[in-house]
Enzyme design. Structure first.
Site, PDB file in Angstrom:
ATOM      1  N   ILE A  39     -15.315  25.696 165.224  1.00 47.95           N
ATOM      2  CA  ILE A  39     -14.045  26.416 165.170  1.00 47.95           C
ATOM      3  C   ILE A  39     -13.805  26.898 166.596  1.00 47.95           C
ATOM      4  CG2 ILE A  39     -15.270  28.496 164.368  1.00 47.95           C
ATOM      5  CD1 ILE A  39     -12.640  29.440 163.128  1.00 47.95           C
ATOM      6  N   SER A  40     -12.652  26.564 167.152  1.00 53.70           N
ATOM      7  CA  SER A  40     -12.358  26.901 168.541  1.00 53.70           C
ATOM      8  C   SER A  40     -12.275  28.403 168.742  1.00 53.70           C
ATOM      9  CB  SER A  40     -11.034  26.256 168.978  1.00 53.70           C
ATOM     10  OG  SER A  40     -11.110  24.851 168.949  1.00 53.70           O
ATOM     11  N   HIS A  83      -6.705  28.773 169.971  1.00 51.46           N
ATOM     12  CA  HIS A  83      -5.768  28.636 168.866  1.00 51.46           C
ATOM     13  C   HIS A  83      -4.420  29.253 169.226  1.00 51.46           C
ATOM     14  CE1 HIS A  83      -9.371  28.213 165.961  1.00 51.46           C
ATOM     15  NE2 HIS A  83      -8.819  27.043 166.144  1.00 51.46           N
ATOM     16  N   ASP A 130      -8.984  15.852 157.970  1.00 56.22           N
ATOM     17  CA  ASP A 130     -10.308  15.753 158.594  1.00 56.22           C
ATOM     18  C   ASP A 130     -11.031  14.579 157.964  1.00 56.22           C
ATOM     19  OD1 ASP A 130     -13.118  16.458 159.529  1.00 56.22           O
ATOM     20  OD2 ASP A 130     -12.000  18.174 160.300  1.00 56.22           O
TER      21      ASP A 130
END
Length: 246
Positions: free
Chosen positions: A59-60, A65, A119
């Site tokens: 998760i960035s 984001h 995904d």
């Protein structure tokens, strides 16, 4: 600077990012305040840093984001259709949904907004669905069909729901895949990290006077007349956009 923006709560994290001007748009700020990162990040949810979510994915960091949303914001209007490729934890998919289901548009326009999270790892698709179900709003977005998660090869986009007002890619592509540009609405915008060895159409970046290795964010605009403009905006480090693991 980003490392100093972490907080002890979701609100503190987002407020710190806003004060540091890592998030500048008020709509983006409100959308991110409405999604608790603790539902999506397995540890240190309010740290402004990337984290592993398993299966070779991350998760960035929240400031990334924020950047993605701000580059796409002009196309994230109520009722817009958005494709989130490499949706991973589902966090940004939820933020994007907030942006297209609230705001100055009519209630009917807001209800028409839709985000497709895609995904290639089935376990991550299930994780995203489960994460969104941790909040009543997330449950509603999925039950209403305004958010939908799909297992597929994101490099091919998702033609069934095209055209898209905005496409976000959350993993580094080897090229600017033409099929994604084809699936943009006119006007529409694509935000994609790309390995710098090529421009996506086989053109060497060195031949264009663009040196250096690594990955760069490209913003691709399809204009109302169908013409396409590409620009390279800043260097990043993402996990690669690859085949699904066997």
């Amino acid at each position: 600077m980003a490392w100093y923006c972490s907080g002890s709560t979701n609100t503190e994290l987002i407020e710190n990012l806003f004060k540091a001007e890592l998030i500048k748009n008020q709509r983006v700020k409100e959308a991110m305040l409405g999604v608790d990162r603790a539902h999506y990040a397995p540890s240190r949810p309010y740290s402004d840093s990337p984290q592993s979510i398993g299966h070779g994915a991350t998760i960035s960091a929240p400031h990334m984001h924020g950047h993605a949303c701000e580059y796409l914001i002009d196309h994230l209007h109520p009722g817009a259709r958005v494709l989130d490729i490499g949706s991973g934890s589902g966090y940004l998919t939820h933020v994007l949904a907030n942006l297209i289901t609230s705001g100055p548009g009519s209630e009917q326009e807001q209800e028409q907004g839709r985000v497709i999270g895609i995904d290639h790892i089935p376990e991550l698709v299930e994780l995203a669905r489960s994460n969104m179900n941790k909040s009543k709003q997330g449950q509603h977005l999925q039950q209403s069909g305004q958010v939908k998660f799909i297992t597929a090869d994101g490099r091919l986009g998702w033609k069934a729901e095209a055209p898209y007002d905005a496409i976000h890619v959350g993993a580094a592509a080897e090229e600017l895949h033409p099929v994604l540009i084809e699936q943009l609405r006119a006007p529409g915008r694509l935000f994609i990290p790309v390995e710098s060895k090529s421009e996506g159409d086989g053109t060497s970046l060195s031949s264009l006077g663009i040196g250096g290795g690594g990955q760069y964010i490209w913003v691709v605009d399809k204009k109302a007349d169908g013409s396409v403009q590409k620009r390279k905006v800043f260097q990043v480090s993402y996990v690669p956009l690859t085949d699904a693991p066997r």
